[in-house]
Write a protein that holds these residues in place. Structure first.
Motif, PDB file in Angstrom:
ATOM      1  N   ALA A  28       0.837  -1.208   0.000  1.00  0.00           N
ATOM      2  CA  ALA A  28       0.000   0.000   0.000  1.00  0.00           C
ATOM      3  C   ALA A  28       0.866   1.249   0.000  1.00  0.00           C
ATOM      4  N   ILE A  29       1.956   1.245   0.768  1.00  0.00           N
ATOM      5  CA  ILE A  29       2.871   2.382   0.791  1.00  0.00           C
ATOM      6  C   ILE A  29       3.536   2.534  -0.570  1.00  0.00           C
ATOM      7  N   SER A  30       3.912   1.441  -1.193  1.00  0.00           N
ATOM      8  CA  SER A  30       4.523   1.472  -2.518  1.00  0.00           C
ATOM      9  C   SER A  30       3.559   2.070  -3.543  1.00  0.00           C
ATOM     10  N   ARG A  31       2.284   1.659  -3.497  1.00  0.00           N
ATOM     11  CA  ARG A  31       1.288   2.211  -4.425  1.00  0.00           C
ATOM     12  C   ARG A  31       1.097   3.710  -4.180  1.00  0.00           C
ATOM     13  N   LEU A  32       1.095   4.118  -2.918  1.00  0.00           N
ATOM     14  CA  LEU A  32       0.964   5.534  -2.587  1.00  0.00           C
ATOM     15  C   LEU A  32       2.139   6.315  -3.155  1.00  0.00           C
ATOM     16  N   GLU A  33       3.340   5.788  -2.977  1.00  0.00           N
ATOM     17  CA  GLU A  33       4.556   6.428  -3.500  1.00  0.00           C
ATOM     18  C   GLU A  33       4.524   6.573  -5.015  1.00  0.00           C
ATOM     19  N   SER A  34       4.075   5.541  -5.683  1.00  0.00           N
ATOM     20  CA  SER A  34       4.114   5.526  -7.149  1.00  0.00           C
ATOM     21  C   SER A  34       2.963   6.307  -7.781  1.00  0.00           C
ATOM     22  N   GLY A  35       1.956   6.636  -6.982  1.00  0.00           N
ATOM     23  CA  GLY A  35       0.803   7.347  -7.516  1.00  0.00           C
ATOM     24  C   GLY A  35      -0.227   6.434  -8.134  1.00  0.00           C
ATOM     25  N   THR A  36      -0.089   5.127  -7.946  1.00  0.00           N
ATOM     26  CA  THR A  36      -1.045   4.176  -8.527  1.00  0.00           C
ATOM     27  C   THR A  36      -2.099   3.720  -7.535  1.00  0.00           C
ATOM     28  N   TYR A  37      -2.114   4.310  -6.339  1.00  0.00           N
ATOM     29  CA  TYR A  37      -3.093   3.938  -5.317  1.00  0.00           C
ATOM     30  C   TYR A  37      -4.427   4.565  -5.694  1.00  0.00           C
ATOM     31  N   ARG A  38      -5.415   3.757  -5.966  1.00  0.00           N
ATOM     32  CA  ARG A  38      -6.747   4.240  -6.328  1.00  0.00           C
ATOM     33  C   ARG A  38      -7.639   4.183  -5.097  1.00  0.00           C
ATOM     34  N   ASN A  39      -8.508   5.170  -4.974  1.00  0.00           N
ATOM     35  CA  ASN A  39      -9.480   5.222  -3.877  1.00  0.00           C
ATOM     36  C   ASN A  39      -8.817   5.250  -2.509  1.00  0.00           C
ATOM     37  N   VAL A  40      -7.751   6.005  -2.382  1.00  0.00           N
ATOM     38  CA  VAL A  40      -7.064   6.125  -1.099  1.00  0.00           C
ATOM     39  C   VAL A  40      -7.994   6.842  -0.122  1.00  0.00           C
ATOM     40  N   SER A  41      -8.087   6.336   1.081  1.00  0.00           N
ATOM     41  CA  SER A  41      -8.991   6.916   2.069  1.00  0.00           C
ATOM     42  C   SER A  41      -8.294   7.995   2.891  1.00  0.00           C
ATOM     43  N   LEU A  42      -9.083   8.895   3.431  1.00  0.00           N
ATOM     44  CA  LEU A  42      -8.529   9.909   4.313  1.00  0.00           C
ATOM     45  C   LEU A  42      -7.960   9.278   5.571  1.00  0.00           C
ATOM     46  N   ALA A  43      -8.572   8.209   6.040  1.00  0.00           N
ATOM     47  CA  ALA A  43      -8.069   7.518   7.231  1.00  0.00           C
ATOM     48  C   ALA A  43      -6.655   6.989   6.982  1.00  0.00           C
ATOM     49  N   PHE A  44      -6.434   6.436   5.800  1.00  0.00           N
ATOM     50  CA  PHE A  44      -5.113   5.933   5.435  1.00  0.00           C
ATOM     51  C   PHE A  44      -4.101   7.080   5.407  1.00  0.00           C
ATOM     52  N   LEU A  45      -4.473   8.190   4.750  1.00  0.00           N
ATOM     53  CA  LEU A  45      -3.575   9.338   4.683  1.00  0.00           C
ATOM     54  C   LEU A  45      -3.289   9.906   6.070  1.00  0.00           C
ATOM     55  N   ARG A  46      -4.278   9.895   6.943  1.00  0.00           N
ATOM     56  CA  ARG A  46      -4.068  10.382   8.310  1.00  0.00           C
ATOM     57  C   ARG A  46      -3.060   9.511   9.057  1.00  0.00           C
ATOM     58  N   ARG A  47      -3.147   8.197   8.863  1.00  0.00           N
ATOM     59  CA  ARG A  47      -2.192   7.306   9.534  1.00  0.00           C
ATOM     60  C   ARG A  47      -0.772   7.542   9.034  1.00  0.00           C
ATOM     61  N   VAL A  48      -0.622   7.686   7.719  1.00  0.00           N
ATOM     62  CA  VAL A  48       0.699   7.946   7.139  1.00  0.00           C
ATOM     63  C   VAL A  48       1.214   9.291   7.634  1.00  0.00           C
ATOM     64  N   ARG A  49       0.358  10.293   7.627  1.00  0.00           N
ATOM     65  CA  ARG A  49       0.716  11.624   8.095  1.00  0.00           C
ATOM     66  C   ARG A  49       1.184  11.597   9.538  1.00  0.00           C
TER      67      ARG A  49
END
Length: 61
Positions: A28-49
């Motif tokens: 999931a982190i790899s997909r986020l990094e590459s920009g291929t993560y579809r339908n990323v949730s705000l909850a996920f972004l909050r955890r990473v943040r």
């Protein structure tokens, strides 16, 4: 999303460590990094943040 790489380097973390602390998978982190993560949730972004100690910036294209 590619700005995660410098954040990881600054924090001295790997994708795997970020994933562990954010309670997600390394893939999931790899997909986020590459920009291929579809339908990323705000909850996920909050955890990473929270782990990286940064504010997310979301834009629409």
């Amino acid at each position: 999303m590619k700005k995660i790489v410098p954040l990881l380097l600054t924090a001295g973390m790997t994708q795997k460590e970020l994933a562990r602390q954010a309670h997600t998978s390394q893939a999931a982190i790899s997909r986020l990094e590459s920009g291929t993560y579809r339908n990323v949730s705000l909850a996920f972004l909050r955890r990473v943040r929270a782990v990286l100690g940064v504010k997310p910036h979301v834009s629409f294209q």
